[in-house]
Design an enzyme around this catalytic site. Structure first.
Site, short mmCIF file in Angstrom:
data_model
loop_
_atom_site.label_atom_id
_atom_site.label_comp_id
_atom_site.label_asym_id
_atom_site.label_seq_id
_atom_site.Cartn_x
_atom_site.Cartn_y
_atom_site.Cartn_z
N GLU A 64 0.83 -1.21 0.00
CA GLU A 64 0.00 0.00 0.00
C GLU A 64 0.86 1.26 0.00
OE1 GLU A 64 -2.85 -0.58 3.19
OE2 GLU A 64 -3.96 -2.02 1.96
N GLU A 75 -1.96 -9.98 -6.21
CA GLU A 75 -2.01 -10.76 -7.45
C GLU A 75 -1.20 -10.09 -8.56
OE1 GLU A 75 -4.45 -9.78 -5.51
OE2 GLU A 75 -6.24 -11.03 -5.67
N CYS A 112 -9.70 -8.60 -7.35
CA CYS A 112 -10.46 -7.39 -7.71
C CYS A 112 -10.55 -7.27 -9.24
CB CYS A 112 -9.81 -6.15 -7.10
SG CYS A 112 -8.34 -5.58 -8.00
#
Ligand code: THU
Length: 164
Positions: A64, A75, A112
């Site tokens: 992050e 991923e 996502c």
């Protein structure tokens, strides 16, 4: 007018003991990777373990950033790592787990939308599907073709160019 629909099947397992040893091992590697995640903002640590055709396993975590959109998912981190370091070695399976402060999530985490698009590119690139192994404490999900999670996808064909 023609009405159309898409459906797909996946497998659900109650326990890692029911998995093939290779799948179980890949999940364990994803969980170990998740422990290295840098996720000070969400506290949601994700690990990905990507198995390549040669047998090499490349891991990734989410990383992050204070500028939130600059962060990256586990991923995509693993896929970019594999592409950069093992070019031509096709990804065959991708295991994903996530850790919260209470441990592994009960339900498995699905990639996502952004990651689905990047996984789809790898499937397109090599012309073969990537197997997803999504690990949760109460439930493990196996999806044979990651592309099933991205129906009617935009890909290289949509651009009418053929890089392969
Ligand atoms: N995240 C992943 O790494 N992979 C996923 O499949 C879902 C979300 C990360 C992004 C962010 O760092 C944190 O999890 C919370 O969304």
């Amino acid at each position: 007018m023609h009405e159309k629909s898409i459906s797909f099947k996946w497998e659900e397992y109650d326990s890692p003991d029911e998995l093939a040893p290779d799948d179980n091992s890949l999940l364990e590697q994803a969980t170990r990777a998740a422990m290295n995640a840098y996720a000070p903002y969400s506290g949601f640590r994700v690990g990905a373990a990507l198995k390549l055709e040669s047998g090499i396993v490349v891991t990734g975590t989410n990383v992050e950033n204070a500028a939130f959109p600059s962060g990256i998912c586990a991923e995509r981190n693993a896929l970019a790592n594999a592409s950069a370091n093992y070019p031509g070695d096709r990804p065959v399976a991708l295991a994903i787990t996530a850790l919260t402060k209470d441990g592994i999530t009960g339900e498995p985490v699905s990639p996502c939308g952004n990651c689905r698009q990047v996984i789809a590119e790898e499937e397109y690139r090599y012309g073969k599907s990537i197997r997803l192994i999504l690990g949760g404490k109460n439930n493990i999900r196996i999806i044979e073709n990651a592309g099933d999670l991205l129906p009617l996808q935009f890909n290289s064909d949509s651009l009418k160019i053929t890089p392969r």
